[in-house]
Design a protein around this motif. Structure first.
Motif, PDB file in Angstrom:
ATOM      1  N   ILE A  37      54.263 -19.043  62.011  1.00 26.59           N
ATOM      2  CA  ILE A  37      54.715 -18.242  63.154  1.00 26.59           C
ATOM      3  C   ILE A  37      56.051 -18.774  63.664  1.00 26.59           C
ATOM      4  O   ILE A  37      57.011 -18.036  63.886  1.00 26.59           O
ATOM      5  N   VAL A  40      59.081 -18.217  61.221  1.00 30.93           N
ATOM      6  CA  VAL A  40      59.540 -16.816  61.245  1.00 30.93           C
ATOM      7  C   VAL A  40      60.225 -16.516  62.577  1.00 30.93           C
ATOM      8  O   VAL A  40      61.304 -15.927  62.632  1.00 30.93           O
ATOM      9  N   ALA A  41      59.570 -16.955  63.669  1.00 30.79           N
ATOM     10  CA  ALA A  41      60.110 -16.683  65.001  1.00 30.79           C
ATOM     11  C   ALA A  41      61.515 -17.265  65.138  1.00 30.79           C
ATOM     12  O   ALA A  41      62.430 -16.599  65.620  1.00 30.79           O
ATOM     13  N   ARG A  44      64.133 -15.267  62.962  1.00 33.07           N
ATOM     14  CA  ARG A  44      64.459 -13.929  63.476  1.00 33.07           C
ATOM     15  C   ARG A  44      65.106 -13.996  64.849  1.00 33.07           C
ATOM     16  O   ARG A  44      66.048 -13.259  65.134  1.00 33.07           O
ATOM     17  N   LEU A  54      57.393 -21.324  73.461  1.00 36.53           N
ATOM     18  CA  LEU A  54      56.016 -20.935  73.168  1.00 36.53           C
ATOM     19  C   LEU A  54      55.105 -22.128  73.398  1.00 36.53           C
ATOM     20  O   LEU A  54      55.353 -23.215  72.884  1.00 36.53           O
ATOM     21  N   PHE A  61      48.063 -18.668  73.897  1.00 34.60           N
ATOM     22  CA  PHE A  61      49.512 -18.778  73.873  1.00 34.60           C
ATOM     23  C   PHE A  61      50.113 -18.330  75.201  1.00 34.60           C
ATOM     24  O   PHE A  61      49.567 -17.432  75.856  1.00 34.60           O
ATOM     25  N   GLN A  63      54.213 -17.329  76.189  1.00 40.42           N
ATOM     26  CA  GLN A  63      55.541 -17.286  75.577  1.00 40.42           C
ATOM     27  C   GLN A  63      56.559 -16.650  76.513  1.00 40.42           C
ATOM     28  O   GLN A  63      56.258 -15.723  77.242  1.00 40.42           O
ATOM     29  N   LEU A  65      60.331 -14.928  76.255  1.00 41.48           N
ATOM     30  CA  LEU A  65      61.340 -14.383  75.343  1.00 41.48           C
ATOM     31  C   LEU A  65      62.507 -13.921  76.192  1.00 41.48           C
ATOM     32  O   LEU A  65      62.317 -13.157  77.150  1.00 41.48           O
ATOM     33  N   THR A  75      61.142  -7.052  69.572  1.00 42.82           N
ATOM     34  CA  THR A  75      60.473  -8.282  69.141  1.00 42.82           C
ATOM     35  C   THR A  75      59.061  -8.338  69.724  1.00 42.82           C
ATOM     36  O   THR A  75      58.095  -8.647  69.023  1.00 42.82           O
ATOM     37  N   ARG A  78      56.527  -6.171  67.960  1.00 38.19           N
ATOM     38  CA  ARG A  78      56.037  -6.807  66.727  1.00 38.19           C
ATOM     39  C   ARG A  78      55.002  -7.879  67.049  1.00 38.19           C
ATOM     40  O   ARG A  78      53.951  -7.968  66.418  1.00 38.19           O
ATOM     41  N   ILE A  79      55.301  -8.678  68.062  1.00 35.73           N
ATOM     42  CA  ILE A  79      54.406  -9.778  68.438  1.00 35.73           C
ATOM     43  C   ILE A  79      53.057  -9.219  68.911  1.00 35.73           C
ATOM     44  O   ILE A  79      51.997  -9.727  68.560  1.00 35.73           O
ATOM     45  N   ASP A  82      50.545  -8.381  66.295  1.00 39.00           N
ATOM     46  CA  ASP A  82      50.120  -9.498  65.441  1.00 39.00           C
ATOM     47  C   ASP A  82      48.633  -9.803  65.649  1.00 39.00           C
ATOM     48  O   ASP A  82      48.204 -10.062  66.776  1.00 39.00           O
ATOM     49  N   HIS A  85      46.639 -13.037  67.583  1.00 45.09           N
ATOM     50  CA  HIS A  85      46.263 -13.232  68.984  1.00 45.09           C
ATOM     51  C   HIS A  85      45.732 -11.925  69.560  1.00 45.09           C
ATOM     52  O   HIS A  85      45.850 -10.866  68.958  1.00 45.09           O
ATOM     53  N   MET A 106      63.257 -20.945  69.662  1.00 42.18           N
ATOM     54  CA  MET A 106      61.878 -20.922  70.137  1.00 42.18           C
ATOM     55  C   MET A 106      61.370 -22.357  70.243  1.00 42.18           C
ATOM     56  O   MET A 106      60.983 -22.978  69.261  1.00 42.18           O
TER      57      MET A 106
HETATM   58  C1  LIG Z   1      51.948 -16.158  69.540  1.00 41.68           C
HETATM   59  C2  LIG Z   1      52.964 -15.556  68.622  1.00 41.68           C
HETATM   60  C3  LIG Z   1      54.318 -15.683  68.928  1.00 41.68           C
HETATM   61  C4  LIG Z   1      55.295 -15.120  68.094  1.00 41.68           C
HETATM   62  N1  LIG Z   1      56.619 -15.225  68.436  1.00 41.68           N
HETATM   63  C5  LIG Z   1      57.558 -14.594  67.692  1.00 41.68           C
HETATM   64  C6  LIG Z   1      58.929 -14.605  68.076  1.00 41.68           C
HETATM   65  O1  LIG Z   1      59.327 -15.220  69.061  1.00 41.68           O
HETATM   66  N2  LIG Z   1      59.815 -13.943  67.279  1.00 41.68           N
HETATM   67  C7  LIG Z   1      59.445 -13.275  66.157  1.00 41.68           C
HETATM   68  O2  LIG Z   1      60.292 -12.679  65.498  1.00 41.68           O
HETATM   69  N3  LIG Z   1      58.141 -13.254  65.762  1.00 41.68           N
HETATM   70  C8  LIG Z   1      57.197 -13.904  66.489  1.00 41.68           C
HETATM   71  N4  LIG Z   1      55.876 -13.893  66.090  1.00 41.68           N
HETATM   72  C9  LIG Z   1      55.551 -13.317  64.771  1.00 41.68           C
HETATM   73  C10 LIG Z   1      55.463 -11.808  64.820  1.00 41.68           C
HETATM   74  O3  LIG Z   1      54.228 -11.418  65.352  1.00 41.68           O
HETATM   75  C11 LIG Z   1      55.626 -11.234  63.397  1.00 41.68           C
HETATM   76  O4  LIG Z   1      54.637 -11.758  62.557  1.00 41.68           O
HETATM   77  C12 LIG Z   1      56.988 -11.581  62.809  1.00 41.68           C
HETATM   78  O5  LIG Z   1      58.005 -11.264  63.711  1.00 41.68           O
HETATM   79  C13 LIG Z   1      57.246 -10.846  61.483  1.00 41.68           C
HETATM   80  O6  LIG Z   1      57.099  -9.470  61.671  1.00 41.68           O
HETATM   81  P1  LIG Z   1      57.121  -8.460  60.433  1.00 41.68           P
HETATM   82  O7  LIG Z   1      56.126  -8.971  59.441  1.00 41.68           O
HETATM   83  O8  LIG Z   1      56.746  -7.133  61.029  1.00 41.68           O
HETATM   84  O9  LIG Z   1      58.519  -8.490  59.907  1.00 41.68           O
HETATM   85  C14 LIG Z   1      54.889 -14.439  66.909  1.00 41.68           C
HETATM   86  C15 LIG Z   1      53.520 -14.324  66.622  1.00 41.68           C
HETATM   87  C16 LIG Z   1      52.563 -14.883  67.457  1.00 41.68           C
HETATM   88  C17 LIG Z   1      51.099 -14.756  67.116  1.00 41.68           C
END
Ligand SMILES: Cc1cc2nc3c(=O)[nH]c(=O)nc-3n(C[C@H](O)[C@H](O)[C@H](O)COP(=O)(O)O)c2cc1C
Length: 157
Positions: A37, A40-41, A44, A54, A61, A63, A65, A75, A78-79, A82, A85, A106
């Motif tokens: 996580i 990737v965070a 991006r 975070l 969690f 967070q 942003l 963003t 997308r989060i 996920d 959580h 982050m």
């Molecule tokens: C608690 C938590 C915090 C996250 N924070 C971020 C973040 O700050 N930025 C981000 O791009 N993805 C973050 N993600 C991951 C996204 O949910 C996602 O998996 C990632 O951006 C890739 O997205 P995609 O597979 O649609 O390209 C976080 C996930 C979780 C569970």
């Protein structure tokens, strides 16, 4: 006359959520998932101009942003989707003049991992409670600023 300059496009979003990694991904270790996580965070967020922090504890969690409004919204969408959580609760989404974590694409801290009381436990319980004890974005921001600044906070490289 003194003018107050508000950077109209800079926004800060604060949310909290419950960690369900163990439930939805049996076999995955929480540690590995958090590393993924975070990697990737950071990648991006850096290219999107987003900064923040975070906090992960045994409860979930929290967070922060911060960045251009639309980028923060995209963003966060997308989060929210996920599956790692649940119960994602927005505590605040407001314009701001300055970033609280300008140096962190982050910042990350896992306070409970160090055997300290879990600061998110009551925040999460109160986040959906619309009474005088309800958790606010400022509660979470203060907590994150404090933990991230503390020397013993674990901030993974
Ligand atoms: C608690 C938590 C915090 C996250 N924070 C971020 C973040 O700050 N930025 C981000 O791009 N993805 C973050 N993600 C991951 C996204 O949910 C996602 O998996 C990632 O951006 C890739 O997205 P995609 O597979 O649609 O390209 C976080 C996930 C979780 C569970």
């Amino acid at each position: 006359m003194r003018k107050t300059h508000v950077n109209a496009s800079l926004y800060r979003l604060i949310y909290c959520s419950r960690n369900v990694i163990g439930r939805v991904m049996p076999g995955a270790t929480v540690d590995d998932e958090l590393r993924t996580i975070l990697a990737v965070a950071r990648r991006r967020n850096k290219s999107d101009g987003i900064t923040g922090a975070l906090l992960f504890t045994a409860s979930g969690f929290a967070q922060v942003l911060e960045g251009p409004r639309e980028t923060v919204e995209v963003t966060f969408e997308r989060i929210t989707a996920d599956p790692r959580h649940a119960g994602v609760t927005v505590l605040s989404f407001t314009p701001t003049e300055r970033r609280s974590f300008p140096d962190w694409s982050m910042a990350f801290t896992a306070q409970a991992a160090k055997g300290k009381p879990d600061p998110l436990e009551h925040l999460l319980a109160d986040a959906t409670f619309a009474g005088p004890r309800a958790t606010t974005g400022s509660d979470v921001l203060r907590l994150l600023e404090k933990v991230v600044q503390r020397e013993d906070a674990w901030i993974a490289a």
